[in-house]
Scaffold this motif. Sequence first.
Motif, PDB file in Angstrom:
ATOM      1  N   GLY A   8     -14.289   4.656   3.785  1.00 48.92           N
ATOM      2  CA  GLY A   8     -13.023   4.301   3.165  1.00 48.92           C
ATOM      3  C   GLY A   8     -12.689   5.054   1.898  1.00 48.92           C
ATOM      4  N   GLY A   9     -13.603   5.885   1.428  1.00 48.38           N
ATOM      5  CA  GLY A   9     -13.305   6.643   0.226  1.00 48.38           C
ATOM      6  C   GLY A   9     -12.291   7.740   0.491  1.00 48.38           C
ATOM      7  N   LEU A  18      -7.317   1.622  -2.563  1.00 50.78           N
ATOM      8  CA  LEU A  18      -8.205   1.992  -1.478  1.00 50.78           C
ATOM      9  C   LEU A  18      -9.011   0.758  -1.098  1.00 50.78           C
ATOM     10  CD1 LEU A  18      -9.826   5.438  -2.457  1.00 50.78           C
ATOM     11  CD2 LEU A  18      -8.281   5.009  -0.540  1.00 50.78           C
ATOM     12  N   ARG A  19      -9.451   0.735   0.152  1.00 44.95           N
ATOM     13  CA  ARG A  19     -10.325  -0.337   0.612  1.00 44.95           C
ATOM     14  C   ARG A  19     -11.589   0.284   1.188  1.00 44.95           C
ATOM     15  NH1 ARG A  19     -10.114  -4.376   5.741  1.00 44.95           N
ATOM     16  NH2 ARG A  19     -10.897  -6.275   4.739  1.00 44.95           N
ATOM     17  N   LEU A  20     -12.701  -0.019   0.565  1.00 43.10           N
ATOM     18  CA  LEU A  20     -13.990   0.463   1.039  1.00 43.10           C
ATOM     19  C   LEU A  20     -14.619  -0.571   1.966  1.00 43.10           C
ATOM     20  CD1 LEU A  20     -15.540   1.903  -2.251  1.00 43.10           C
ATOM     21  CD2 LEU A  20     -13.959   2.996  -0.648  1.00 43.10           C
ATOM     22  N   GLY A  65     -10.144  -8.029 -12.177  1.00 42.44           N
ATOM     23  CA  GLY A  65      -8.694  -8.145 -12.067  1.00 42.44           C
ATOM     24  C   GLY A  65      -8.047  -7.046 -11.231  1.00 42.44           C
ATOM     25  N   ARG A  66      -8.810  -5.991 -10.936  1.00 45.94           N
ATOM     26  CA  ARG A  66      -8.282  -4.888 -10.124  1.00 45.94           C
ATOM     27  C   ARG A  66      -9.009  -4.754  -8.787  1.00 45.94           C
ATOM     28  NH1 ARG A  66      -8.918   0.216 -11.824  1.00 45.94           N
ATOM     29  NH2 ARG A  66     -10.848  -0.238 -12.973  1.00 45.94           N
ATOM     30  N   PHE A  67     -10.289  -5.055  -8.776  1.00 48.36           N
ATOM     31  CA  PHE A  67     -11.099  -4.931  -7.563  1.00 48.36           C
ATOM     32  C   PHE A  67     -11.447  -6.321  -7.031  1.00 48.36           C
ATOM     33  CE2 PHE A  67     -13.267  -0.562  -8.555  1.00 48.36           C
ATOM     34  CZ  PHE A  67     -12.015  -0.011  -8.795  1.00 48.36           C
ATOM     35  N   THR A  68     -11.545  -6.422  -5.703  1.00 51.44           N
ATOM     36  CA  THR A  68     -11.948  -7.666  -5.063  1.00 51.44           C
ATOM     37  C   THR A  68     -12.985  -7.374  -3.991  1.00 51.44           C
ATOM     38  OG1 THR A  68      -9.748  -8.612  -5.422  1.00 51.44           O
ATOM     39  CG2 THR A  68     -11.166  -9.705  -3.822  1.00 51.44           C
ATOM     40  N   GLN A  81     -11.788  -4.092  -2.101  1.00 53.09           N
ATOM     41  CA  GLN A  81     -10.381  -3.748  -2.259  1.00 53.09           C
ATOM     42  C   GLN A  81     -10.163  -3.284  -3.690  1.00 53.09           C
ATOM     43  OE1 GLN A  81      -7.785  -3.734   0.025  1.00 53.09           O
ATOM     44  NE2 GLN A  81      -6.632  -2.775  -1.637  1.00 53.09           N
ATOM     45  N   MET A  82      -9.690  -2.079  -3.843  1.00 53.11           N
ATOM     46  CA  MET A  82      -9.520  -1.496  -5.171  1.00 53.11           C
ATOM     47  C   MET A  82      -8.040  -1.206  -5.404  1.00 53.11           C
ATOM     48  SD  MET A  82     -12.787   1.113  -5.258  1.00 53.11           S
ATOM     49  CE  MET A  82     -12.073   2.230  -4.060  1.00 53.11           C
TER      50      MET A  82
END
Length: 115
Positions: A8-9, A18-20, A65-68, A81-82
């Motif tokens: 996913g990079g 982007l979603r890894l 707050g930005r990545f999950t 999830q970035m």
Amino acid sequence: QVHVVESGGGLVEPGGSLRLSCVASGTISNLYAMAWYRQGSGKQRTLIASITSNGVQDYADSVKGRFTISTDNAKNTAYLQMNLLKPEDTAVYFCNVIWGEFSDWGQGTQVTVSS
């Protein structure tokens, strides 16, 4: 033996997403946690997000707050999830799987944030 593969990079502009994905295959018993680390050029590998098998999440201040982080435990898969990506997020991102007495790593996936 557990095989860990990240995907996913890629290249994304600042502010993008982007979603890894991280898939762990093999015989895994007593999965404890899955985590994402990153390593920028010339820097140490650092923990940025983790999630235990019962869903407890933790984040580094730099990505909070930005990545999950999330998981599909049935598939031994973790996601990152970035959002609102910044140039300083540029790094190789590694997945770490902690199970039983073991800790396994993938080969990493490159994320580049640049205009």
